[in-house]
Design an enzyme around this catalytic site. Structure first.
Site, PDB file in Angstrom:
ATOM      1  N   GLU A  44      -1.257   5.028 -15.144  1.00 50.13           N
ATOM      2  CA  GLU A  44      -1.488   4.330 -14.264  1.00 50.13           C
ATOM      3  C   GLU A  44      -2.264   3.099 -13.992  1.00 50.13           C
ATOM      4  OE1 GLU A  44      -1.886   5.949  -9.125  1.00 50.13           O
ATOM      5  OE2 GLU A  44      -2.889   6.592 -10.968  1.00 50.13           O
ATOM      6  N   GLU A  69      -8.996   0.886 -14.344  1.00 46.23           N
ATOM      7  CA  GLU A  69      -9.486   0.568 -13.617  1.00 46.23           C
ATOM      8  C   GLU A  69     -10.760  -0.222 -13.772  1.00 46.23           C
ATOM      9  OE1 GLU A  69      -8.968   0.752  -9.446  1.00 46.23           O
ATOM     10  OE2 GLU A  69     -11.132   0.082  -9.806  1.00 46.23           O
ATOM     11  N   ASP A 118      -2.993  -4.787  -5.282  1.00 43.38           N
ATOM     12  CA  ASP A 118      -3.667  -5.566  -4.486  1.00 43.38           C
ATOM     13  C   ASP A 118      -2.481  -6.022  -3.938  1.00 43.38           C
ATOM     14  OD1 ASP A 118      -5.979  -4.348  -4.512  1.00 43.38           O
ATOM     15  OD2 ASP A 118      -6.592  -5.422  -6.294  1.00 43.38           O
ATOM     16  N   LYS A 122      -1.963 -14.889  -0.785  1.00 39.43           N
ATOM     17  CA  LYS A 122      -1.641 -16.452  -1.654  1.00 39.43           C
ATOM     18  C   LYS A 122      -1.260 -17.168  -3.013  1.00 39.43           C
ATOM     19  CE  LYS A 122      -6.122 -17.568   1.426  1.00 39.43           C
ATOM     20  NZ  LYS A 122      -7.302 -16.660   0.994  1.00 39.43           N
ATOM     21  N   ASP A 154       2.529  -0.230   0.329  1.00 36.68           N
ATOM     22  CA  ASP A 154       2.929  -0.886   2.236  1.00 36.68           C
ATOM     23  C   ASP A 154       3.322  -2.033   2.272  1.00 36.68           C
ATOM     24  OD1 ASP A 154       0.255  -0.754   1.883  1.00 36.68           O
ATOM     25  OD2 ASP A 154       0.232  -0.767   3.852  1.00 36.68           O
ATOM     26  N   THR A 191      -0.892   8.609  -2.792  1.00 36.34           N
ATOM     27  CA  THR A 191      -2.862   8.648  -2.960  1.00 36.34           C
ATOM     28  C   THR A 191      -3.658   8.357  -2.142  1.00 36.34           C
ATOM     29  OG1 THR A 191      -2.571   6.208  -2.835  1.00 36.34           O
ATOM     30  CG2 THR A 191      -1.373   7.041  -5.012  1.00 36.34           C
ATOM     31  N   GLU A 192      -5.086   7.472  -2.173  1.00 37.78           N
ATOM     32  CA  GLU A 192      -5.668   7.329  -1.201  1.00 37.78           C
ATOM     33  C   GLU A 192      -5.451   7.236  -0.236  1.00 37.78           C
ATOM     34  OE1 GLU A 192      -6.845   8.098  -4.221  1.00 37.78           O
ATOM     35  OE2 GLU A 192      -8.201   9.732  -4.608  1.00 37.78           O
ATOM     36  N   TYR A 193      -4.921   5.477  -0.798  1.00 41.42           N
ATOM     37  CA  TYR A 193      -4.888   4.288   0.367  1.00 41.42           C
ATOM     38  C   TYR A 193      -3.222   4.623   0.555  1.00 41.42           C
ATOM     39  CZ  TYR A 193      -7.779   0.747  -1.104  1.00 41.42           C
ATOM     40  OH  TYR A 193      -8.794   0.049  -0.758  1.00 41.42           O
ATOM     41  N   GLU A 194      -2.063   5.545   0.412  1.00 35.35           N
ATOM     42  CA  GLU A 194      -0.794   5.862   0.858  1.00 35.35           C
ATOM     43  C   GLU A 194      -1.413   7.180   1.804  1.00 35.35           C
ATOM     44  OE1 GLU A 194       1.729   7.706  -1.995  1.00 35.35           O
ATOM     45  OE2 GLU A 194       3.356   8.058  -0.542  1.00 35.35           O
TER      46      GLU A 194
HETATM   47  N1  SAM Z   1      -3.670   3.356  -6.678  1.00 39.44           N
HETATM   48  C1  SAM Z   1      -4.950   3.516  -5.697  1.00 39.44           C
HETATM   49  C2  SAM Z   1      -4.601   4.074  -4.718  1.00 39.44           C
HETATM   50  O1  SAM Z   1      -3.277   3.640  -3.984  1.00 39.44           O
HETATM   51  O2  SAM Z   1      -5.199   4.926  -3.848  1.00 39.44           O
HETATM   52  C3  SAM Z   1      -6.062   2.543  -5.257  1.00 39.44           C
HETATM   53  C4  SAM Z   1      -5.311   1.470  -4.798  1.00 39.44           C
HETATM   54  S1  SAM Z   1      -6.235  -0.135  -4.641  1.00 39.44           S
HETATM   55  C5  SAM Z   1      -6.166  -1.117  -3.596  1.00 39.44           C
HETATM   56  C6  SAM Z   1      -5.528  -1.086  -5.932  1.00 39.44           C
HETATM   57  C7  SAM Z   1      -7.498  -0.860  -7.689  1.00 39.44           C
HETATM   58  O3  SAM Z   1      -6.706  -1.620  -8.381  1.00 39.44           O
HETATM   59  C8  SAM Z   1      -8.529  -1.571  -7.015  1.00 39.44           C
HETATM   60  O4  SAM Z   1      -9.615  -0.267  -6.910  1.00 39.44           O
HETATM   61  C9  SAM Z   1      -8.831  -2.534  -7.650  1.00 39.44           C
HETATM   62  O5  SAM Z   1     -10.528  -2.649  -8.709  1.00 39.44           O
HETATM   63  C10 SAM Z   1      -7.615  -1.908  -9.316  1.00 39.44           C
HETATM   64  N2  SAM Z   1      -7.074  -3.287  -9.714  1.00 39.44           N
HETATM   65  C11 SAM Z   1      -6.884  -4.176  -9.611  1.00 39.44           C
HETATM   66  N3  SAM Z   1      -5.878  -5.358 -10.505  1.00 39.44           N
HETATM   67  C12 SAM Z   1      -7.028  -4.340 -11.292  1.00 39.44           C
HETATM   68  C13 SAM Z   1      -6.805  -4.906 -12.819  1.00 39.44           C
HETATM   69  N4  SAM Z   1      -6.097  -6.522 -13.315  1.00 39.44           N
HETATM   70  N5  SAM Z   1      -7.127  -4.356 -14.511  1.00 39.44           N
HETATM   71  C14 SAM Z   1      -7.382  -2.564 -13.251  1.00 39.44           C
HETATM   72  N6  SAM Z   1      -7.768  -2.665 -11.947  1.00 39.44           N
HETATM   73  C15 SAM Z   1      -7.235  -3.124 -11.398  1.00 39.44           C
END
Ligand code: SAM
Length: 213
Positions: A44, A69, A118, A122, A154, A191-194
């Site tokens: 993941e 992460e 993320d 942009k 989402d 997931t937490e965000y979900e």
């Molecule tokens: N997957 C989790 C959830 O659904 O609850 C977290 C979603 S959060 C919006 C996106 C996570 O991806 C962040 O914690 C961010 O630090 C991590 N992330 C983004 N780009 C990354 C990268 N290139 N390498 C490692 N982690 C990354």
């Protein structure tokens, strides 16, 4: 994403080298040895606080799970969940996924998950999206033939962009859902965000992209 800084996170991660693997390039091609079995390895990217990977690991003891992460203050929550659940089939990497093909050998990974990545809306940030073609090339390398990338989000913009990017790359799409929580997709692990976005009434999009090689 706003991250609450936890100054103690780095030290805590360093206390558990059996779960939080440092210097992953050293283990290139040797991840099955780290897990001491030949079970498939699921990866993941952007694991966040680890709700998904730890629930998946609990439900699938015959598979191995690696979570990547980049924020230590976030991945430390995933470590705490691994400890609470006494999971021995999870490893965590506190690194940036841009270096992915330096960590894993060709075909070392069976399945890949991008959950609520993320969106980087942009245009000038397109290269940072985890479904940009340079990332897809790395996924293609590390995934076994027929390996799947499972995407949930989402964010409609990121979803549409990802579908286009997959299709331009020549991937086969499967199990596409425009409203996952109203679909009959079996055994969805939240997931937490979900949880957060779904409670806010957001619709969840999901698809699988298959790398034929
Ligand atoms: N997957 C989790 C959830 O659904 O609850 C977290 C979603 S959060 C919006 C996106 C996570 O991806 C962040 O914690 C961010 O630090 C991590 N992330 C983004 N780009 C990354 C990268 N290139 N390498 C490692 N982690 C990354």
């Amino acid at each position: 994403m706003r991250v609450r800084h936890k100054p103690w996170a780095k030290d805590k991660l360093a206390e558990y080298p059996n779960i939080v693997v440092t210097n992953p390039t050293k283990h290139y091609g040797e991840w099955h040895q780290i897990f001491e079995n030949n079970h498939p390895i699921h990866l993941e990217i952007g694991t966040g606080k680890g709700g998904f990977i730890t629930e998946m690991a609990k439900a699938h003891p015959d598979s191995n799970f690696i979570g990547i992460e980049m924020h230590d203050s976030v991945i430390v929550s995933a470590l705490e969940k691994c400890l609470d659940l006494s999971l021995d089939n999870v490893r965590l990497l506190n690194v940036d996924a841009r270096e992915l093909a330096d960590f894993f050998a060709e075909s070392e990974i069976s399945e890949l998950y991008l959950n609520f990545s993320d969106p980087w809306p942009k245009n000038r940030h397109e290269k940072r999206r985890l479904t940009y073609h340079t990332f897809l090339a790395q996924y293609e390398f590390v995934l076994e033939k027929g390996g799947r990338l499972n995407l949930k989000t989402d964010n409609q913009g990121l979803f549409e962009y990802s579908l286009e990017s997959f299709s331009r790359y020549g991937l086969t799409l499967d199990n596409l859902s425009l409203d996952l929580h109203k679909s009959d997709f079996p055994l969805n692990v939240l997931t937490e965000y979900e949880k957060k976005f779904s409670d806010m009434g957001h619709r969840i999009y999901r698809c699988e992209a298959i790398f034929g090689k």
